[in-house]
Design a protein around this motif. Structure first.
Motif, mmCIF file in Angstrom:
data_model
loop_
_atom_site.group_PDB
_atom_site.id
_atom_site.type_symbol
_atom_site.label_atom_id
_atom_site.label_comp_id
_atom_site.label_asym_id
_atom_site.label_seq_id
_atom_site.Cartn_x
_atom_site.Cartn_y
_atom_site.Cartn_z
ATOM 1 N N PRO A 165 122.364 -16.330 61.491
ATOM 2 C CA PRO A 165 121.311 -16.193 60.477
ATOM 3 C C PRO A 165 120.451 -17.445 60.358
ATOM 4 O O PRO A 165 120.870 -18.517 60.739
ATOM 5 N N ARG A 166 119.226 -17.246 59.834
ATOM 6 C CA ARG A 166 118.287 -18.327 59.549
ATOM 7 C C ARG A 166 117.902 -19.114 60.794
ATOM 8 O O ARG A 166 117.882 -20.342 60.809
ATOM 9 N N LYS A 167 117.614 -18.349 61.840
ATOM 10 C CA LYS A 167 117.162 -18.945 63.092
ATOM 11 C C LYS A 167 115.916 -19.800 62.857
ATOM 12 O O LYS A 167 115.072 -19.475 62.026
ATOM 13 N N ASP A 168 115.817 -20.896 63.600
ATOM 14 C CA ASP A 168 114.684 -21.839 63.610
ATOM 15 C C ASP A 168 114.676 -22.805 62.431
ATOM 16 O O ASP A 168 113.790 -23.658 62.357
ATOM 17 N N LEU A 169 115.637 -22.698 61.515
ATOM 18 C CA LEU A 169 115.759 -23.681 60.457
ATOM 19 C C LEU A 169 116.774 -24.755 60.856
ATOM 20 O O LEU A 169 117.543 -24.594 61.809
ATOM 21 N N LEU A 170 116.750 -25.861 60.132
ATOM 22 C CA LEU A 170 117.636 -26.977 60.444
ATOM 23 C C LEU A 170 119.013 -26.784 59.823
ATOM 24 O O LEU A 170 119.172 -26.065 58.836
ATOM 25 N N ALA A 171 119.989 -27.454 60.408
ATOM 26 C CA ALA A 171 121.349 -27.452 59.853
ATOM 27 C C ALA A 171 122.023 -28.751 60.242
ATOM 28 O O ALA A 171 121.657 -29.399 61.231
ATOM 29 N N LEU A 172 123.006 -29.133 59.455
ATOM 30 C CA LEU A 172 123.895 -30.192 59.883
ATOM 31 C C LEU A 172 124.782 -29.658 61.005
ATOM 32 O O LEU A 172 124.930 -28.447 61.179
ATOM 33 N N VAL A 173 125.369 -30.560 61.743
ATOM 34 C CA VAL A 173 126.230 -30.158 62.857
ATOM 35 C C VAL A 173 127.557 -29.649 62.304
ATOM 36 O O VAL A 173 128.185 -30.320 61.469
ATOM 37 N N GLY A 174 127.990 -28.476 62.742
ATOM 38 C CA GLY A 174 129.264 -27.977 62.240
ATOM 39 C C GLY A 174 129.614 -26.615 62.792
ATOM 40 O O GLY A 174 128.836 -25.986 63.511
ATOM 41 N N LEU B 92 121.772 -36.781 61.388
ATOM 42 C CA LEU B 92 121.588 -35.960 62.575
ATOM 43 C C LEU B 92 121.585 -34.480 62.195
ATOM 44 O O LEU B 92 122.446 -34.021 61.435
ATOM 45 N N THR B 93 120.621 -33.734 62.726
ATOM 46 C CA THR B 93 120.523 -32.296 62.463
ATOM 47 C C THR B 93 120.258 -31.548 63.765
ATOM 48 O O THR B 93 119.892 -32.147 64.785
ATOM 49 N N VAL B 94 120.438 -30.244 63.718
ATOM 50 C CA VAL B 94 120.071 -29.371 64.831
ATOM 51 C C VAL B 94 119.209 -28.234 64.294
ATOM 52 O O VAL B 94 119.283 -27.889 63.116
#
Length: 199
Positions: free
Chosen positions: A65-74, A57-59
Motif C-alpha cells: 500500500p501507499r506506493k510512491d510515498l516515503l517510509a523508514l526502512v523496515g 534514511l528513507t526509501v
C-alpha cells in the motif's frame, strides 16, 4: 476459480477444517489451539550526515500500500532473528547500507491503531556519513533512497503515520526542527539479497 480462504480456515497441524470463528480456536481433530497474535515489525531510524546536517534514511515504496510515498526502512521480523538482526537485514535489503546489528538500539515501541495487529519496534542506529554510503538498491519493493532533515511535512510525504510520528519524535529528541527537505541519493538498479535468495 476457487474461493479465497480466510486465515486459519484449516488446522495447520492436521488439516481439519475449523468449525468455529474467533480466537483462541481449538481444532476438533487434534486439539491444537491457535491464537491470532500481533506480528512484530522492526523499523530503523538511521541517522545520516550530509553537508553538516543530520537526517534520517528513507526509501520510496515501489509496492502497495501507499506506493510512491516515503517510509523508514523496515519490515517483518523472521522467526530466527532478534530485532537487531532483523533491522540490519532490512537495511541491507532495502538500501544496500550495511550496519552491525549491535549498533541498533531501542528507540520507541508502539502498536498499530485502530487495529493493534502489528507491534512496531523502532530502533536507532549510529550516525553514518552520506559520503560513505554504498550505491542505493532499487528493486521490486523500493524505487528510491533518500534523506529527510526535519519533522515538518512528514505526514504528507510518508506512507505510514507511525513512521512519520517516530521520525518526528527522533528529530525532537535531537533538537532538530524545520521542513523535511527530502534529498534523493544516488541510485542504481540491482536485485536485493531477498530477491536473490527467494527467487
Amino acid at each position: 476459480m476457487s474461493p479465497q480462504l480466510a486465515k486459519d480456515t484449516y488446522c495447520s497441524y492436521c488439516g481439519k477444517a475449523f468449525t468455529t470463528s474467533g480466537y483462541p480456536r481449538t481444532c476438533e481433530g487434534c486439539s491444537t489451539v491457535i491464537w491470532s497474535n500481533p506480528i512484530p515489525v522492526v523499523v530503523a531510524l538511521q541517522p545520516v550526515r550530509l553537508n553538516g546536517k543530520k537526517g534520517l534514511l528513507t526509501v520510496r515504496r515501489a509496492i502497495q500500500p501507499r506506493k510512491d510515498l516515503l517510509a523508514l526502512v523496515g519490515g517483518f521480523l523472521e522467526d530466527h532473528e532478534t530485532y537487531r538482526d532483523g533491522g540490519a537485514r532490512e537495511m541491507r535489503e532495502e538500501t544496500g547500507v550495511i550496519v552491525e546489528p549491535s549498533s541498533l538500539r531501542p528507540f520507541w515501541f508502539t502498536s498499530t491503531d485502530p487495529r493493534p495487529n502489528r507491534v512496531l519496534l523502532f530502533v536507532e542506529g549510529d550516525p553514518l556519513e552520506a559520503s560513505a554510503l554504498p550505491p542505493a538498491v532499487v528493486n521490486a519493493e523500493t524505487s528510491e533512497r533518500g534523506l529527510v532533515f526535519g519533522p515538518r511535512g512528514l505526514a504528507e510525504v510518508f506512507a505510514f503515520p507511525l513512521h512519520a510520528r517516530a521520525a518526528e519524535r527522533w528529530f525532537l529528541a535531537h533538537g532538530i526542527d524545520g521542513e523535511h527537505a527530502f534529498v534523493s541519493c544516488l541510485l542504481y538498479t540491482s536485485p536485493s539479497p531477498r530477491d536473490r535468495t527467494r527467487s
